[in-house]
Motif scaffolding. Structure first.
Motif, PDB file in Angstrom:
ATOM      1  N   MET A   1      25.245  -1.973  21.310  1.00  0.00           N
ATOM      2  CA  MET A   1      23.805  -1.680  21.251  1.00  0.00           C
ATOM      3  C   MET A   1      23.295  -1.872  19.824  1.00  0.00           C
ATOM      4  O   MET A   1      23.915  -1.400  18.862  1.00  0.00           O
ATOM      5  N   SER A   2      22.179  -2.576  19.646  1.00  0.00           N
ATOM      6  CA  SER A   2      21.642  -2.868  18.322  1.00  0.00           C
ATOM      7  C   SER A   2      21.021  -1.628  17.692  1.00  0.00           C
ATOM      8  O   SER A   2      20.393  -0.820  18.371  1.00  0.00           O
ATOM      9  N   THR A   3      21.216  -1.497  16.404  1.00  0.00           N
ATOM     10  CA  THR A   3      20.574  -0.412  15.664  1.00  0.00           C
ATOM     11  C   THR A   3      19.134  -0.800  15.378  1.00  0.00           C
ATOM     12  O   THR A   3      18.877  -1.848  14.774  1.00  0.00           O
ATOM     13  N   PRO A   4      18.153   0.006  15.787  1.00  0.00           N
ATOM     14  CA  PRO A   4      16.755  -0.346  15.519  1.00  0.00           C
ATOM     15  C   PRO A   4      16.402  -0.177  14.043  1.00  0.00           C
ATOM     16  O   PRO A   4      17.100   0.510  13.292  1.00  0.00           O
ATOM     17  N   VAL A   5      15.315  -0.804  13.678  1.00  0.00           N
ATOM     18  CA  VAL A   5      14.838  -0.772  12.296  1.00  0.00           C
ATOM     19  C   VAL A   5      13.423  -0.200  12.279  1.00  0.00           C
ATOM     20  O   VAL A   5      12.566  -0.631  13.055  1.00  0.00           O
ATOM     21  N   VAL A   6      13.176   0.770  11.414  1.00  0.00           N
ATOM     22  CA  VAL A   6      11.842   1.332  11.198  1.00  0.00           C
ATOM     23  C   VAL A   6      11.422   0.997   9.776  1.00  0.00           C
ATOM     24  O   VAL A   6      12.155   1.295   8.820  1.00  0.00           O
ATOM     25  N   LEU A   7      10.263   0.377   9.629  1.00  0.00           N
ATOM     26  CA  LEU A   7       9.814  -0.101   8.327  1.00  0.00           C
ATOM     27  C   LEU A   7       8.515   0.597   7.923  1.00  0.00           C
ATOM     28  O   LEU A   7       7.558   0.645   8.709  1.00  0.00           O
ATOM     29  N   VAL A   8       8.495   1.140   6.715  1.00  0.00           N
ATOM     30  CA  VAL A   8       7.321   1.817   6.176  1.00  0.00           C
ATOM     31  C   VAL A   8       6.700   0.924   5.103  1.00  0.00           C
ATOM     32  O   VAL A   8       7.380   0.538   4.149  1.00  0.00           O
ATOM     33  N   PRO A   9       5.425   0.574   5.225  1.00  0.00           N
ATOM     34  CA  PRO A   9       4.789  -0.305   4.235  1.00  0.00           C
ATOM     35  C   PRO A   9       4.640   0.379   2.878  1.00  0.00           C
ATOM     36  O   PRO A   9       4.779   1.598   2.745  1.00  0.00           O
ATOM     37  N   GLY A  10       4.302  -0.427   1.888  1.00  0.00           N
ATOM     38  CA  GLY A  10       3.985   0.097   0.572  1.00  0.00           C
ATOM     39  C   GLY A  10       2.584   0.672   0.524  1.00  0.00           C
ATOM     40  O   GLY A  10       1.811   0.595   1.495  1.00  0.00           O
ATOM     41  N   LEU A  11       2.240   1.244  -0.602  1.00  0.00           N
ATOM     42  CA  LEU A  11       0.949   1.894  -0.797  1.00  0.00           C
ATOM     43  C   LEU A  11      -0.207   0.951  -0.464  1.00  0.00           C
ATOM     44  O   LEU A  11      -0.306  -0.140  -1.026  1.00  0.00           O
ATOM     45  N   GLY A  12      -1.063   1.362   0.468  1.00  0.00           N
ATOM     46  CA  GLY A  12      -2.232   0.572   0.842  1.00  0.00           C
ATOM     47  C   GLY A  12      -1.954  -0.559   1.805  1.00  0.00           C
ATOM     48  O   GLY A  12      -2.895  -1.154   2.342  1.00  0.00           O
ATOM     49  N   LEU A  13      -0.691  -0.868   2.046  1.00  0.00           N
ATOM     50  CA  LEU A  13      -0.347  -2.025   2.864  1.00  0.00           C
ATOM     51  C   LEU A  13      -0.188  -1.645   4.325  1.00  0.00           C
ATOM     52  O   LEU A  13      -0.023  -0.471   4.668  1.00  0.00           O
ATOM     53  N   GLY A  14      -0.208  -2.665   5.180  1.00  0.00           N
ATOM     54  CA  GLY A  14      -0.120  -2.436   6.611  1.00  0.00           C
ATOM     55  C   GLY A  14       0.996  -3.227   7.247  1.00  0.00           C
ATOM     56  O   GLY A  14       1.909  -3.721   6.576  1.00  0.00           O
ATOM     57  N   VAL A  15       0.909  -3.363   8.559  1.00  0.00           N
ATOM     58  CA  VAL A  15       1.935  -4.052   9.335  1.00  0.00           C
ATOM     59  C   VAL A  15       2.152  -5.473   8.833  1.00  0.00           C
ATOM     60  O   VAL A  15       3.290  -5.966   8.770  1.00  0.00           O
ATOM     61  N   GLU A  16       1.069  -6.137   8.438  1.00  0.00           N
ATOM     62  CA  GLU A  16       1.164  -7.549   8.037  1.00  0.00           C
ATOM     63  C   GLU A  16       2.074  -7.763   6.835  1.00  0.00           C
ATOM     64  O   GLU A  16       2.612  -8.864   6.642  1.00  0.00           O
ATOM     65  N   SER A  17       2.224  -6.751   6.014  1.00  0.00           N
ATOM     66  CA  SER A  17       3.021  -6.917   4.798  1.00  0.00           C
ATOM     67  C   SER A  17       4.479  -7.243   5.097  1.00  0.00           C
ATOM     68  O   SER A  17       5.172  -7.851   4.276  1.00  0.00           O
ATOM     69  N   TYR A  18       4.939  -6.854   6.271  1.00  0.00           N
ATOM     70  CA  TYR A  18       6.333  -7.119   6.641  1.00  0.00           C
ATOM     71  C   TYR A  18       6.506  -8.386   7.467  1.00  0.00           C
ATOM     72  O   TYR A  18       7.638  -8.726   7.847  1.00  0.00           O
ATOM     73  N   ALA A  19       5.431  -9.086   7.767  1.00  0.00           N
ATOM     74  CA  ALA A  19       5.517 -10.245   8.669  1.00  0.00           C
ATOM     75  C   ALA A  19       6.559 -11.278   8.233  1.00  0.00           C
ATOM     76  O   ALA A  19       7.366 -11.732   9.057  1.00  0.00           O
ATOM     77  N   PRO A  20       6.607 -11.680   6.946  1.00  0.00           N
ATOM     78  CA  PRO A  20       7.599 -12.685   6.560  1.00  0.00           C
ATOM     79  C   PRO A  20       9.039 -12.178   6.589  1.00  0.00           C
ATOM     80  O   PRO A  20       9.969 -12.968   6.522  1.00  0.00           O
ATOM     81  N   THR A  21       9.209 -10.852   6.675  1.00  0.00           N
ATOM     82  CA  THR A  21      10.549 -10.276   6.774  1.00  0.00           C
ATOM     83  C   THR A  21      10.975 -10.122   8.225  1.00  0.00           C
ATOM     84  O   THR A  21      12.064 -10.554   8.620  1.00  0.00           O
ATOM     85  N   VAL A  22      10.107  -9.515   9.047  1.00  0.00           N
ATOM     86  CA  VAL A  22      10.525  -9.214  10.419  1.00  0.00           C
ATOM     87  C   VAL A  22      10.682 -10.472  11.267  1.00  0.00           C
ATOM     88  O   VAL A  22      11.396 -10.440  12.284  1.00  0.00           O
ATOM     89  N   GLU A  23      10.064 -11.582  10.860  1.00  0.00           N
ATOM     90  CA  GLU A  23      10.253 -12.802  11.649  1.00  0.00           C
ATOM     91  C   GLU A  23      11.696 -13.292  11.569  1.00  0.00           C
ATOM     92  O   GLU A  23      12.135 -14.107  12.392  1.00  0.00           O
ATOM     93  N   HIS A  24      12.457 -12.770  10.615  1.00  0.00           N
ATOM     94  CA  HIS A  24      13.859 -13.139  10.472  1.00  0.00           C
ATOM     95  C   HIS A  24      14.806 -12.045  10.962  1.00  0.00           C
ATOM     96  O   HIS A  24      16.025 -12.168  10.796  1.00  0.00           O
TER      97      HIS A  24
END
Length: 220
Positions: A1-24
């Motif tokens: 079973m895969s371990t899930p990942v929870v990502l917290v953005p930086g100050l002022g940032l939103g979901v989009e800030s992780y887009a170039p990371t989570v696509e991989h």
């Protein structure tokens, strides 16, 4: 079973800030926004990392790799201390919380030094996220996390810790990353390119290190 990942953005940032990371990422993931970190805050809302960690706890449904960027790393660490059963591993990306460099003047100078090497192409990506969170909220959240001593708190973390920063990041210095790694018997990695936004500029490298953290042997 895969371990899930929870990502917290930086100050002022939103979901989009992780887009170039989570696509991989090949793991299930959830980017969690919080007041000051992708969401506007109420006037009386407590924006200290400890208070926001309590909100985050209600959104983490199972043991996960917990990822925090910049000031989001301070929130992630607080959750790992309060609820170690929820954290398989910690990945701290360009973490802030260095009280040795927390004056407004010092932070301002370091921000300018870190912003200079970044591509202008990031501006249209970052601006809407900051606008959505709102500058009054961002200012309050910055004040709330500025005196939070991450090095003091992180000594109580039981999960494996990986610290990631980029070569041209002056907000999250190599010395600070090394100190955090030493305090946790963790790993500090400096990427050869980028500054304070590796989640946007170094997505494949960041994702690879998250995968490594997920594969680590669980503790506790």
């Amino acid at each position: 079973m895969s371990t899930p990942v929870v990502l917290v953005p930086g100050l002022g940032l939103g979901v989009e800030s992780y887009a170039p990371t989570v696509e991989h990422l090949s793991l299930p993931y959830n980017v969690v926004t919080l007041p000051g970190y992708g969401e506007p805050a109420g006037e009386r809302e407590d924006l200290h990392p400890e208070a926001l960690a309590a909100i985050l706890e209600r959104k983490v449904r199972e043991r996960s790799v917990l990822v925090g960027h910049s000031a989001g790393a301070q929130i992630a660490v607080e959750l790992a201390v309060a609820h170690p059963e929820l954290v398989h591993a910690l990945v701290l990306i360009a973490p802030s919380g260095d009280t040795k460099a927390s004056s407004w003047l010092d932070l301002g100078m370091r921000w300018l030094e870190s912003a200079a090497p970044e591509s202008p192409k990031l501006i249209p990506v970052l601006a809407p996220q900051y606008a959505r969170t709102g500058m009054p909220t961002i200012a309050r959240a910055a004040a709330a996390c500025r005196k939070h001593d991450l090095a003091a708190v992180i000594t109580r973390v039981k999960a494996p810790v990986v610290i990631i920063r980029s070569q041209h990041d002056h907000l999250s210095s190599a010395d600070f990353a090394s100190r955090l790694a030493a305090l946790t018997h963790g790993e500090a990695r400096t990427l050869s390119t980028g500054a304070h936004m590796p989640v946007l500029t170094n997505g494949p490298e960041v994702a690879a290190l998250i995968h490594r953290a997920a594969a680590a042997r669980p503790t506790g």
